[in-house]
Design a protein around this motif. Structure first.
Motif, PDB file in Angstrom:
ATOM      1  N   ASP A 119      37.769  -0.427   4.113  1.00 44.83           N
ATOM      2  CA  ASP A 119      36.653   0.514   3.945  1.00 44.83           C
ATOM      3  C   ASP A 119      37.114   1.801   4.592  1.00 44.83           C
ATOM      4  OD1 ASP A 119      34.296   2.002   4.821  1.00 44.83           O
ATOM      5  OD2 ASP A 119      33.088   0.177   4.672  1.00 44.83           O
ATOM      6  N   SER A 122      34.999   7.121   2.859  1.00 46.93           N
ATOM      7  CA  SER A 122      33.542   7.002   2.952  1.00 46.93           C
ATOM      8  C   SER A 122      32.800   8.280   3.346  1.00 46.93           C
ATOM      9  CB  SER A 122      33.176   5.863   3.923  1.00 46.93           C
ATOM     10  OG  SER A 122      33.903   4.703   3.592  1.00 46.93           O
ATOM     11  N   PRO A 123      33.004   9.361   2.591  1.00 47.03           N
ATOM     12  CA  PRO A 123      32.301  10.605   2.919  1.00 47.03           C
ATOM     13  C   PRO A 123      30.831  10.522   2.520  1.00 47.03           C
ATOM     14  CG  PRO A 123      33.486  10.845   0.860  1.00 47.03           C
ATOM     15  CD  PRO A 123      33.827   9.472   1.379  1.00 47.03           C
ATOM     16  N   ASN A 124      30.081  11.517   2.917  1.00 51.08           N
ATOM     17  CA  ASN A 124      28.663  11.545   2.588  1.00 51.08           C
ATOM     18  C   ASN A 124      28.397  12.561   1.491  1.00 51.08           C
ATOM     19  OD1 ASN A 124      28.124   9.685   4.709  1.00 51.08           O
ATOM     20  ND2 ASN A 124      28.354  11.377   6.149  1.00 51.08           N
ATOM     21  N   HIS A 133      36.429  12.468   8.396  1.00 57.63           N
ATOM     22  CA  HIS A 133      36.773  11.851   7.114  1.00 57.63           C
ATOM     23  C   HIS A 133      38.237  12.084   6.770  1.00 57.63           C
ATOM     24  CE1 HIS A 133      32.295  12.406   6.581  1.00 57.63           C
ATOM     25  NE2 HIS A 133      32.472  11.106   6.566  1.00 57.63           N
ATOM     26  N   HIS A 159      33.106   3.531   0.710  1.00 59.89           N
ATOM     27  CA  HIS A 159      31.680   3.268   0.967  1.00 59.89           C
ATOM     28  C   HIS A 159      30.949   4.617   1.120  1.00 59.89           C
ATOM     29  CE1 HIS A 159      28.529   0.514   2.412  1.00 59.89           C
ATOM     30  NE2 HIS A 159      28.305   1.329   3.418  1.00 59.89           N
ATOM     31  N   GLY A 161      28.508   7.632   1.429  1.00 58.47           N
ATOM     32  CA  GLY A 161      27.157   7.794   1.983  1.00 58.47           C
ATOM     33  C   GLY A 161      26.283   8.512   0.966  1.00 58.47           C
ATOM     34  N   GLU A 258      26.335   3.482  -0.510  1.00 52.75           N
ATOM     35  CA  GLU A 258      25.252   2.800   0.206  1.00 52.75           C
ATOM     36  C   GLU A 258      24.096   2.466  -0.738  1.00 52.75           C
ATOM     37  OE1 GLU A 258      24.159   5.077   3.660  1.00 52.75           O
ATOM     38  OE2 GLU A 258      26.208   5.138   4.414  1.00 52.75           O
ATOM     39  N   TYR A 311      21.248   2.281   8.623  1.00 54.58           N
ATOM     40  CA  TYR A 311      22.700   2.203   8.398  1.00 54.58           C
ATOM     41  C   TYR A 311      23.180   0.753   8.586  1.00 54.58           C
ATOM     42  CZ  TYR A 311      27.567   3.888   9.182  1.00 54.58           C
ATOM     43  OH  TYR A 311      28.909   4.142   9.129  1.00 54.58           O
ATOM     44  N   ASP A 315      24.984  -1.939   6.052  1.00 53.88           N
ATOM     45  CA  ASP A 315      26.309  -2.493   6.345  1.00 53.88           C
ATOM     46  C   ASP A 315      26.302  -4.020   6.325  1.00 53.88           C
ATOM     47  OD1 ASP A 315      28.589  -0.921   6.458  1.00 53.88           O
ATOM     48  OD2 ASP A 315      27.987   0.039   8.326  1.00 53.88           O
ATOM     49  N   TYR A 333      37.478  -1.559   8.858  1.00 53.39           N
ATOM     50  CA  TYR A 333      36.650  -0.358   8.773  1.00 53.39           C
ATOM     51  C   TYR A 333      37.399   0.770   9.471  1.00 53.39           C
ATOM     52  CZ  TYR A 333      32.783  -3.550   7.710  1.00 53.39           C
ATOM     53  OH  TYR A 333      31.979  -4.505   7.138  1.00 53.39           O
ATOM     54  N   VAL A 335      37.038   3.941  10.721  1.00 53.37           N
ATOM     55  CA  VAL A 335      35.906   4.822  11.055  1.00 53.37           C
ATOM     56  C   VAL A 335      36.085   5.296  12.499  1.00 53.37           C
ATOM     57  CG1 VAL A 335      33.386   4.994  11.185  1.00 53.37           C
ATOM     58  CG2 VAL A 335      34.420   3.416   9.545  1.00 53.37           C
ATOM     59  N   GLN A 339      31.560   5.337  16.447  1.00 50.92           N
ATOM     60  CA  GLN A 339      30.738   4.282  15.843  1.00 50.92           C
ATOM     61  C   GLN A 339      31.076   2.888  16.384  1.00 50.92           C
ATOM     62  OE1 GLN A 339      29.963   4.505  11.614  1.00 50.92           O
ATOM     63  NE2 GLN A 339      30.128   6.731  11.598  1.00 50.92           N
ATOM     64  N   HIS A 342      28.093   0.496  16.930  1.00 48.17           N
ATOM     65  CA  HIS A 342      27.557   0.043  15.634  1.00 48.17           C
ATOM     66  C   HIS A 342      28.369  -1.140  15.102  1.00 48.17           C
ATOM     67  CE1 HIS A 342      26.305   0.028  11.432  1.00 48.17           C
ATOM     68  NE2 HIS A 342      27.570   0.253  11.068  1.00 48.17           N
ATOM     69  N   PHE A 343      29.698  -1.024  15.165  1.00 46.99           N
ATOM     70  CA  PHE A 343      30.513  -2.105  14.601  1.00 46.99           C
ATOM     71  C   PHE A 343      30.488  -3.358  15.476  1.00 46.99           C
ATOM     72  CE2 PHE A 343      32.181   1.441  12.066  1.00 46.99           C
ATOM     73  CZ  PHE A 343      31.939   0.893  10.814  1.00 46.99           C
TER      74      PHE A 343
HETATM   75  N1  ARG Z   1      29.600   7.547   5.718  1.00 51.19           N
HETATM   76  C1  ARG Z   1      29.819   7.191   7.077  1.00 51.19           C
HETATM   77  C2  ARG Z   1      30.009   8.441   7.943  1.00 51.19           C
HETATM   78  O1  ARG Z   1      30.324   9.477   7.418  1.00 51.19           O
HETATM   79  C3  ARG Z   1      31.017   6.305   7.268  1.00 51.19           C
HETATM   80  C4  ARG Z   1      30.877   4.952   6.642  1.00 51.19           C
HETATM   81  C5  ARG Z   1      31.874   3.989   7.173  1.00 51.19           C
HETATM   82  N2  ARG Z   1      31.777   2.676   6.583  1.00 51.19           N
HETATM   83  C6  ARG Z   1      30.822   1.809   6.840  1.00 51.19           C
HETATM   84  N3  ARG Z   1      30.816   0.668   6.169  1.00 51.19           N
HETATM   85  N4  ARG Z   1      29.907   1.999   7.754  1.00 51.19           N
HETATM   86  O2  ARG Z   1      29.850   8.375   9.135  1.00 51.19           O
END
Ligand code: ARG
Length: 569
Positions: A119, A122-124, A133, A159, A161, A258, A311, A315, A333, A335, A339, A342-343
């Motif tokens: 993963d 994963s931009p938004n 990113h 993934h 956003g 998402e 979020y 996930d 992941y 990332v 975070q 979170h993980f």
């Molecule tokens: N879109 C998220 C961000 O910009 C990152 C996602 C990472 N992947 C995940 N499965 N949470 O912070």
């Protein structure tokens, strides 16, 4: 084909067994100081500690039993009881000839191939990709390339956003302030402008805030107009992202944003509540982790008291889907480090749900500007990936024309692209991923030092030797190593096969970058000490094999980092 450290480790273990010692203590590694040998083992010291005896004596008893024929001179005992190994010229020559005739350059495939789902990127949507990113995109791509080369199966999943609270603002902005022309020109910038406009209006105008929130609720409850706007923003953003991925030569196998998991969230929460994994606390549905001390007072909320999902909920649904669809052995992941909590919570929850899959957070630090603060534009905004890449290419173009080597315009343009993009990728991949690094244009584009242009240039200079030689190097020519600089280069080349697999031990591409830098330096010392084209035919043929292997290893290794070499620069 086994690497020198594998063969030596095997021989050492046999000697330990023969001496009645614990075999598992035997491993032979690349020497930290090559003045004393090529490889070293600390087994005698480890065993002496365990047996409370003299390490040099144990080393002597190992020496008594070890058979290093065909690979190394008799090992030497040094210092507190190190065993130092020096590869024999015959071993080096034949191993190099095998490497020269092997398209994999001696790198073995994994004994136990795994299936990774990575993963990354994963931009938004409706926000520009920022430097975080950039790191994820470049690191994730490299890990994917290395894993595939080593024979693992990889599913690359972006993934995106594409579902979140930003859409309330974007839809409100779309309905009131959209500039269609600007949208057609640069969709992401226009969407970001809408987002920012509404954001700042909200600060002074409560009614805007309320209406933007209503737009979000309407979107979430399936209002056709808002859904159509949302869909358009996602498509337009994806088109921009795709341009960047094409420029970077990155491909994904899966692109489930998402939003894809939206319908799964309510049933997932109900199921977790029913199974007693989640409990309602102050109106919110939470997962508690009393079994994990670090998380004992850090529950994760999966449904807010107003019914909204988070979020973490998405996930969790994503893991369920991935495990059912792809059956991966591991999900990685890629990332940023912020975070981490979170993980931790996510992985603990997945474990409680009985999802069978190894989950890893491949974390990384920040990119700092030259002022050592998180990199931003002059006006304080996040820097977009597109801007960084474009600037890199512009700067590389300027450097090339300053150098005055005039390539035909089309080749010049392509070369500027390879140098600019290579420099940005390498700046990322040559760092320990967990440390913050300072982004300096001058440093990363320099032709000297641990940079992509330096390595690309080393490759290009070897190609120019071949052009001058007027005949291609012959990989079947015998390799003879007489000069110490030739020998040092030979040892370094053979270590490519040991370096690449080690990247996946802790997902550290910087091991490969540093290896390539050392290889280029070792090559330069060789080139200074050993004439190639002007030497006798046999020596010349042997040295051309060394040049060829260096060039192929540089280009292959850079390729694993996602960087290509121009043929001239
Ligand atoms: N879109 C998220 C961000 O910009 C990152 C996602 C990472 N992947 C995940 N499965 N949470 O912070």
């Amino acid at each position: 084909m086994s690497t020198p450290s594998e063969v030596l480790t095997q021989r050492l273990r046999e000697a330990l067994a023969a001496a009645g010692l614990d075999q598992t203590r035997g491993s032979v590694m690349q020497a930290t100081d090559t003045r004393f040998g090529d490889y070293q083992a600390n087994a005698a010291m480890v065993l002496a500690k365990e047996h409370k005896s003299n390490p040099r004596q144990i080393a002597a008893s190992i020496l008594d039993k070890i058979d290093v024929s065909g690979i190394s001179a008799t090992p030497e005992i040094a210092g507190a009881g190190f065993l130092n190994f020096r590869l024999t010229p015959e071993f080096l020559s034949s191993a190099l000839s095998r490497m020269a005739n092997d398209p994999r350059l001696g790198v073995p495939t994994a004994d136990a191939p795994r299936k990774f789902l990575i993963d990354f990127s994963s931009p938004n949507v409706a926000k520009p990709m920022h430097v975080g990113h950039i790191r994820s995109t470049i690191l994730g791509d490299c890990i994917m390339r290395v894993a595939r080369f080593l024979g693992h199966e990889v599913v690359a999943d972006n993934h995106i956003g594409d579902w979140g609270t930003q859409f309330g603002k974007v839809i409100y902005g779309w309905k009131h302030f959209l500039d269609r022309e600007a949208l057609a020109k640069d969709a992401i910038s226009e969407l970001v402008r809408l987002y920012r406009t509404v954001n700042s209006l909200e600060e002074t105008d409560e009614s805007v805030k309320r209406e933007a929130r209503e737009e979000l609720v309407k979107l979430q409850s399936g209002d056709p107009e808002n859904l159509a706007i949302w869909k358009e923003t996602v498509e337009l953003s994806w088109r921009e992202f795709e341009k960047l991925y094409a420029l970077l030569d990155i491909r994904f196998d899966e692109r489930l944003g998402e939003s894809f998991y939206n319908d799964a969230l309510a049933p997932l929460c109900d199921d977790l509540e029913k199974r007693g994994i989640a409990t309602v606390s102050e109106g919110a549905l939470c997962i508690f982790f009393p079994q994990i001390p670090a998380l004992a007072d850090k529950p994760t909320i999966i449904r807010k008291s107003d019914g909204g999902f988070l979020y973490a909920t998405t996930d969790l649904a994503t893991i369920v889907h991935r495990v059912e669809t792809w059956h991966p052995d591991e999900i990685l992941y890629v990332v940023g480090a912020p975070q981490a909590l979170h993980f931790q919570q996510l992985f603990a929850a997945a474990e409680m749900m009985g999802l069978h899959c190894t989950l890893r957070h491949i974390a990384f630090g920040s990119i700092l500007g030259e002022n050592r603060k998180i990199m931003k534009t002059r006006s304080g905004e996040n820097i977009g990936l597109a801007d960084v890449l474009n600037e890199a290419i512009v700067r590389a173009r300027a450097i090339l024309s300053d150098r005055g080597d005039h390539l035909p315009p089309k080749e010049q343009e392509e070369t500027a692209r390879l140098i600019g993009l290579g420099a940005v990728k390498y700046a990322e991949l040559s760092q320990n991923r967990l440390t913050d690094y300072v982004f300096s244009w001058d440093k990363l584009l320099a032709f000297e030092g641990n940079t992509a242009p330096y390595l690309q240039n080393a490759y290009v200079r070897i190609q120019s030797i071949f052009r001058k030689a007027e005949c291609p190097p012959d990989p079947s020519a015998p390799v003879t190593l007489t000069d110490p600089a030739e020998r040092a280069l030979a040892v370094k080349l053979l270590q490519y096969a040991e370096t690449v697999p080690a990247i996946l031990d802790d997902f550290r591409p910087n091991l490969l970058a540093n290896y390539l830098y050392e290889l280029a330096n070792t090559y330069h010392s060789f080139y200074e000490a050993c004439p190639v084209l002007k030497s006798e035919p046999d020596v010349r043929a042997s040295r051309l094999v060394l040049c060829d292997l260096t060039a192929r290893t540089l280009s292959h290794g850079l390729g694993l980092l996602g960087i290509r070499c121009p043929s001239r620069m």
